[in-house]
Design an enzyme around this catalytic site. Structure first.
Site, PDB file in Angstrom:
ATOM      1  N   GLN A   1       2.193  -5.758  -2.967  1.00 14.50           N
ATOM      2  CA  GLN A   1       2.744  -6.001  -1.813  1.00 14.50           C
ATOM      3  C   GLN A   1       4.057  -5.090  -1.534  1.00 14.50           C
ATOM      4  OE1 GLN A   1       1.902  -9.506  -3.201  1.00 14.50           O
ATOM      5  NE2 GLN A   1      -0.058  -8.603  -2.795  1.00 14.50           N
TER       6      GLN A   1
ATOM      7  N   LYS B   1       2.507   2.445  -4.900  1.00 13.22           N
ATOM      8  CA  LYS B   1       3.134   1.884  -6.246  1.00 13.22           C
ATOM      9  C   LYS B   1       2.574   1.916  -7.409  1.00 13.22           C
ATOM     10  CE  LYS B   1       3.291  -2.187  -4.486  1.00 13.22           C
ATOM     11  NZ  LYS B   1       3.024  -2.041  -3.170  1.00 13.22           N
TER      12      LYS B   1
ATOM     13  N   ASP C   1       0.843  -1.235   0.230  1.00 13.83           N
ATOM     14  CA  ASP C   1       0.041  -0.078  -0.047  1.00 13.83           C
ATOM     15  C   ASP C   1       0.916   1.313   0.101  1.00 13.83           C
ATOM     16  OD1 ASP C   1      -2.124  -1.723   0.357  1.00 13.83           O
ATOM     17  OD2 ASP C   1      -2.169  -1.584   2.421  1.00 13.83           O
TER      18      ASP C   1
ATOM     19  N   GLY D   1      -3.971  -4.504  -4.183  1.00 18.88           N
ATOM     20  CA  GLY D   1      -5.035  -3.447  -4.663  1.00 18.88           C
ATOM     21  C   GLY D   1      -4.476  -2.012  -4.782  1.00 18.88           C
ATOM     22  N   HIS D   2      -4.108  -1.635  -6.220  1.00 21.98           N
ATOM     23  CA  HIS D   2      -3.819  -0.341  -6.594  1.00 21.98           C
ATOM     24  C   HIS D   2      -5.098   0.586  -6.870  1.00 21.98           C
ATOM     25  CE1 HIS D   2       0.046  -2.112  -6.617  1.00 21.98           C
ATOM     26  NE2 HIS D   2       0.100  -2.440  -8.005  1.00 21.98           N
TER      27      HIS D   2
HETATM   28  P1  IMP Z   1      -2.082 -12.862   1.897  1.00 21.99           P
HETATM   29  O1  IMP Z   1      -1.325 -12.279   0.835  1.00 21.99           O
HETATM   30  O2  IMP Z   1      -3.587 -12.682   1.582  1.00 21.99           O
HETATM   31  O3  IMP Z   1      -1.794 -14.375   2.267  1.00 21.99           O
HETATM   32  O4  IMP Z   1      -1.880 -12.069   3.306  1.00 21.99           O
HETATM   33  C1  IMP Z   1      -0.520 -12.120   4.043  1.00 21.99           C
HETATM   34  C2  IMP Z   1      -0.455 -10.896   4.641  1.00 21.99           C
HETATM   35  O5  IMP Z   1      -0.026  -9.760   3.649  1.00 21.99           O
HETATM   36  C3  IMP Z   1      -1.569 -10.002   5.516  1.00 21.99           C
HETATM   37  O6  IMP Z   1      -0.852  -9.353   6.292  1.00 21.99           O
HETATM   38  C4  IMP Z   1      -2.101  -9.217   4.334  1.00 21.99           C
HETATM   39  O7  IMP Z   1      -2.706  -8.001   4.995  1.00 21.99           O
HETATM   40  C5  IMP Z   1      -0.913  -8.788   3.534  1.00 21.99           C
HETATM   41  N1  IMP Z   1      -1.095  -8.023   2.352  1.00 21.99           N
HETATM   42  C6  IMP Z   1      -1.323  -8.734   1.261  1.00 21.99           C
HETATM   43  N2  IMP Z   1      -1.471  -8.137  -0.036  1.00 21.99           N
HETATM   44  C7  IMP Z   1      -1.389  -6.742   0.550  1.00 21.99           C
HETATM   45  C8  IMP Z   1      -1.458  -5.707   0.011  1.00 21.99           C
HETATM   46  O8  IMP Z   1      -1.480  -5.394  -1.534  1.00 21.99           O
HETATM   47  N3  IMP Z   1      -1.232  -4.611   0.557  1.00 21.99           N
HETATM   48  C9  IMP Z   1      -1.084  -4.646   2.088  1.00 21.99           C
HETATM   49  N4  IMP Z   1      -0.913  -5.754   2.673  1.00 21.99           N
HETATM   50  C10 IMP Z   1      -1.129  -6.763   1.880  1.00 21.99           C
END
Ligand code: IMP
Length: 425
Positions: A223, A15, A12, A39-40
């Site tokens: 991420q 990017k 977040d 999520g962008h």
């Molecule tokens: P997962 O990727 O859904 O397995 O989540 C693992 C961790 O990554 C959790 O803390 C999520 O909140 C975090 N996470 C996954 N994708 C994003 C993103 O795009 N932005 C922020 N945090 C993310």
């Protein structure tokens, strides 16, 4: 010029906006890891677009967008995303979007397994996005995942999915969760895949062709570095390599093809999900939430907020080989009188300049702060770096010094025009 854009914090970082800005001079935009957990939000010409799996270049005409082999692809989620964008007037043709035949597929059962695992962890849960990302990558590493190429052969896909569903159902039944009907699941996935089929190709070959032709390739990281499976705050991480190396393994373009790595960070720190966050600050969180900022694009969750953490940024710059920093959301701090920067951790009386590996040490890490004066003025109208208040520039200079990396971009608002270029790499 081939450029990797990577997040330096817990995702977040903004990017999407930097990628969108850089896309103007790119011919190809490629994603190499993650899935629709990302999520962008991109605002262009007053319209807000939310992207999950699609590379940000999709909002432009004449750019090739690639979903590389390292991405885990949810066909149902991707079709919904495509349809939403098409509803907003963005055409998505097979020339504009290429999907790797080697991507692993996120199945409906992966999402259920994700939820089951989180429930089983109780208060040790990761706080995942429940998009099935971990279970899909686990199947890949476990060598029982299904790939996009398998979807091209319908009867083989149905047969393999029946096996995988039987295994998953055993786990789900243990948690008293609804089990899956393999046929129905196959029908749903294959129905969605019909829309995607014309986009599927050997993207490794396409990307190499672009590289050899001298095209500008932009690697869009999803991420952030602190969610990297190797370099992040394990186990509170995602299941892919979010750092620069993942851009190569996830696309088939080698390290020798990379010219620059831009690390994106906010002017403060945010995190969603569980896990360590030494510089978290309730006052700053409340302040930013009151401004309507820091709610997740994918889940809508309010993000935890805290001060800039230079210990983590230094680590991120090291493992990514960051050649330039893009600092976003500078305007979020416009009205804060005194700002803090975490320059080290005190753990049991010893100063640490880099993050610890021991997961228990995080609980004992006390931030060592430096205080700097805020600028108490609106930066959102600034269109050049030189327009920024002196204290803003001082804050950015200090950040650059602490990370030993030059500042290349500064973001002062969500619009394309609010991205200031400091130096070109
Ligand atoms: P997962 O990727 O859904 O397995 O989540 C693992 C961790 O990554 C959790 O803390 C999520 O909140 C975090 N996470 C996954 N994708 C994003 C993103 O795009 N932005 C922020 N945090 C993310």
């Amino acid at each position: 010029m081939n450029t990797i854009v990577t997040g330096l914090q817990w995702g977040d970082e903004g990017k999407g906006k930097i990628v969108d800005y850089l896309t103007e001079s790119a011919d190809v935009v490629v994603r190499g890891q993650g899935g629709n957990n990302a999520g962008h939000t991109v605002i262009a010409k007053g319209t807000k677009y939310v992207l999950h799996l699609l590379p940000s270049g999709i909002l432009w005409d004449g750019k090739t967008n690639v979903i590389g082999n390292g991405v885990v692809l949810d066909p149902i989620g991707l079709v919904a995303e495509i349809e939403r964008l098409e509803g907003q007037g963005i055409a998505i043709t097979p020339e504009k979007l290429l999907i790797s035949d080697r991507c692993h597929v996120v199945l409906p059962l992966h999402k259920e397994l994700d939820a089951a695992r989180e429930a089983a962890l109780g208060d040790r849960k990761i706080g995942t996005t429940k998009r099935g990302i971990g279970p899909a990558y686990a199947d890949k590493i476990n060598r029982n995942g299904l790939r996009v190429a398998d979807l091209l052969d319908e009867s083989y896909f149905r047969e393999m999915l029946a096996h995988r569903t039987a295994e998953a159902n055993e786990v789900l039944a243990r948690f008293d969760l609804p089990t899956f009907d393999a046929e129905q699941q196959a029908d749903e996935v294959l129905a969605a895949f019909a829309r995607l089929r014309p986009h599927v190709t050997n993207t490794i070959a396409s990307l190499h062709k672009s590289w050899k032709a001298g095209d500008n390739i932009l690697f869009e990281g999803a991420q952030g570095s602190l969610l990297d499976i190797d370099y992040g705050t394990f186990p509170f991480v995602t299941s892919s390599n979010t750092t620069a190396g993942g851009a190569c393994t996830g696309t088939g373009l080698p390290p020798t093809s990379i010219d620059q790595v831009i690390g994106v960070c906010k002017a403060y720190t945010t995190r969603v999900g569980a896990g360590p966050f030494p510089s978290a600050d309730e006052g700053l969180s409340d302040y930013l939430h009151d401004l309507g900022r820091e709610f997740g694009a994918t889940t809508g969750r309010a993000r935890g907020c805290g001060w800039l953490d230079a210990v983590l940024l230094r680590h991120g710059c090291m493992v990514n080989g960051t050649t330039g920093l893009a600092v976003t959301n500078v305007d979020g701090l416009d009205q804060y009188e005194t700002l803090k920067i975490c320059v080290g951790y005190d753990i049991d009386g010893t100063r640490h300049d880099l993050p610890p590996a021991d997961r228990h040490a995080w609980d004992r890490a006390t931030p060592i702060y430096e205080e700097v004066p805020g600028w108490m003025s609106d930066t959102t109208g600034c269109t050049h770096y030189d327009d920024l208040p002196e204290n803003t520039k001082g804050y950015l200079r200090r950040l650059s010094e602490l990370c030993d990396t030059p500042i290349q971009f500064v973001g002062v608002g969500p619009d394309r025009v609010q991205t200031l270029v400091v130096a070109t790499g």
